[in-house]
Design a protein around this motif. Structure first.
Motif, mmCIF file in Angstrom:
data_model
loop_
_atom_site.group_PDB
_atom_site.id
_atom_site.type_symbol
_atom_site.label_atom_id
_atom_site.label_comp_id
_atom_site.label_asym_id
_atom_site.label_seq_id
_atom_site.Cartn_x
_atom_site.Cartn_y
_atom_site.Cartn_z
ATOM 1 N N UNK A 238 -11.533 8.726 0.827
ATOM 2 C CA UNK A 238 -11.845 8.297 -0.149
ATOM 3 C C UNK A 238 -12.364 6.961 0.141
ATOM 4 N N UNK A 239 -11.825 6.081 1.150
ATOM 5 C CA UNK A 239 -12.364 4.890 1.602
ATOM 6 C C UNK A 239 -13.159 4.926 2.490
ATOM 7 N N UNK B 115 3.389 -2.875 5.120
ATOM 8 C CA UNK B 115 2.537 -2.301 6.468
ATOM 9 C C UNK B 115 1.181 -2.616 6.256
ATOM 10 N N UNK B 116 0.440 -2.296 7.358
ATOM 11 C CA UNK B 116 -0.922 -2.465 7.317
ATOM 12 C C UNK B 116 -1.565 -1.657 5.970
ATOM 13 N N UNK B 117 -2.660 -2.405 5.420
ATOM 14 C CA UNK B 117 -3.352 -1.889 4.129
ATOM 15 C C UNK B 117 -4.725 -1.526 4.584
ATOM 16 N N UNK B 118 -5.130 -0.215 3.793
ATOM 17 C CA UNK B 118 -6.560 0.105 4.028
ATOM 18 C C UNK B 118 -7.199 0.599 2.591
ATOM 19 N N UNK C 299 -2.320 3.029 1.711
ATOM 20 C CA UNK C 299 -3.631 2.867 0.929
ATOM 21 C C UNK C 299 -3.208 1.642 -0.122
ATOM 22 N N UNK C 300 -4.293 0.900 -0.383
ATOM 23 C CA UNK C 300 -4.014 -0.413 -0.960
ATOM 24 C C UNK C 300 -3.892 -0.259 -2.398
ATOM 25 N N UNK D 125 -2.459 10.173 3.739
ATOM 26 C CA UNK D 125 -3.613 9.460 4.584
ATOM 27 C C UNK D 125 -4.940 10.260 4.696
ATOM 28 N N UNK D 126 -4.642 11.221 4.635
ATOM 29 C CA UNK D 126 -6.062 12.312 4.914
ATOM 30 C C UNK D 126 -6.804 12.010 3.663
#
Ligand code: NAD
Ligand code: TYD
Length: 351
Positions: free
Chosen positions: A320-321, A185-188, A225-226, A314-315
């Motif tokens: 962190x991101x 799925x989508x990474x961030x 998360x990547x 995710x939170x």
């Protein structure tokens, strides 16, 4: 067994996290990072490991079979983890042919060279193809993508990735080529090029620029998360059976507009702005052509068979991101200078 692992696209977003993980964790392996350094490739992403004894960088195109042959021979490659690709949906809408070239022809070229070098003797060999959940198409309100969901790609990007997945499976069925595929799925996370939603919006909020939300902002993505994606690739690379596919996801669906509001809130806190200041930058713009409504991954197979689960919520990951982008201002300034400016103007001018 000693492994000489060719990682393609290792100077990009996900590839750089994977290269770092493998170089630091598997000192006995040799990691060869093969990357063309397109606009999305950046050696700064991996400057911390560039002098490691078990690491080598080669600048090259996955469509260049002659250079690939030399690299396979010189480094006695016995495993490949293939990430190199054109990866941005909006760019695939304006320039589909580069996606067809890199993602389809490039993948086929790489497999052909591996097959030739391995002389159809595949014991202890591995070709891991990193793919996306976008190959499955678009979901409505309910349901999840599993490994057996039919392919239904709807953008030039996802169609090119779907084609490459089909070719990889065809090599497995035809030649018993030792493949493994994962669809994530989508990474961030850190080091993502600021053309994708999260780093783009962090950059714009920081610079008080409008936040271009496509359509109504009600499209849904499942974010991972990547670093967790890199961990999942590690587990699958070492444990999957040949011919298998694994879906990777964070069980973490967000409507774009809700995610954007969270980003705005964290940014207000970090930048010492008054509550609600960044949300005022939200600007609804013309929708993306053919915009997929919803992606959602069922990663039960990966959890049950290989005991992989995301390591953080995710939170946690999003905080962190945001902090990484704010602390790495130079990285962001470097990648948004020059060609980025004209990309941005062109991409958003008629919205
Ligand atoms: P990215 O665009 O950040 O990086 C791609 C890398 O590939 C860059 O370093 C670029 O220089 C290199 N590259 C491009 N064309 C090349 C060529 N012809 N030869 C050699 N190198 C070339 O991409 P990313 O987001 O890190 O994605 C990596 C892989 O993971 C892709 O295959 C993508 O489809 C897949 N994927 C991405 C996501 C995501 O959310 N980003 C999710 C699931 C799967
Ligand atoms: P993106 O990060 O491009 O990933 P993908 O298209 O592969 O899912 O986009 C994530 C979501 O955010 C997608 O629904 C499109 C939307 N989006 C915007 O609303 N505005 C933007 O400027 C961008 C880049 C994306």
């Amino acid at each position: 067994m000693s492994k000489n692992v060719l990682i393609t696209g290792g100077a990009g977003f996900i590839g750089s996290h994977l290269v770092r993980l493998f170089v630091n964790k598997y000192k006995e392996y040799k990691i060869i990072n093969y990357d063309l350094l397109t606009y999305a490739g950046n050696l700064e992403n991996i400057s911390d490991i560039e002098t490691a004894d078990n690491y080598t960088f080669v600048k090259g195109d996955i469509c260049d079979s002659e250079l690939l042959k030399q690299v396979f021979e010189k480094y006695e490659i016995n495993a490949v983890i293939h990430l190199a690709a054109e990866s941005h949906v909006d760019r695939s809408i304006t320039d589909p042919l580069s996606f067809i070239n890199t993602n389809i022809i490039g993948t086929a070229t790489l497999m052909n060279v591996a097959r030739g070098y391995w002389k159809d003797e595949f014991e202890d060999k591995r070709f891991y193809h990193v793919s996306t959940d976008e190959v499955y198409g678009s979901l409505s309100e309910t349901g999840f993508f599993t490994e057996t969901t039919s392919y239904d790609p709807r953008s030039p990007y996802s169609a090119s990735k779907a084609s490459s997945d089909h070719l990889v499976r065809a090599y497995y069925h035809t030649y018993e080529f030792p493949v493994v595929i994962s669809n994530c799925s989508n990474n961030y996370g850190a080091n993502q090029f600021p053309e994708k939603l999260i780093p783009l919006f962090i950059h714009n909020i920081k610079n008080n620029k409008p936040l271009p939300v496509y359509g109504k902002g009600d499209n849904v993505r499942d974010w991972l998360w990547v670093n967790d994606h890199a961990q999942a690739i590690d587990v699958i690379f070492h444990n999957a059976q040949n011919g298998e596919t694994y879906n990777i996801g964070g069980n973490n669906e967000w409507k774009n507009i809700d995610l954007i509001k969270i980003l705005c809130k964290i940014m207000d806190q970090r930048l010492g702005r008054e509550v609600g200041a960044s949300e005022k930058l939200i600007t609804y713009v013309k929708d993306r052509q053919g915009h997929d409504k919803r992606y959602a991954i069922d990663a039960t197979k990966l959890k049950n068979k290989l005991s992989w689960e995301p390591s953080i919520t995710f939170e946690e990951g999003i905080e962190i991101t945001v902090d990484w982008y704010l602390e790495n201002e130079d990285w962001l300034n470097n990648v948004t200078s020059g060609a980025y400016q004209s990309y941005y103007e062109e991409q958003y001018k008629n919205r």
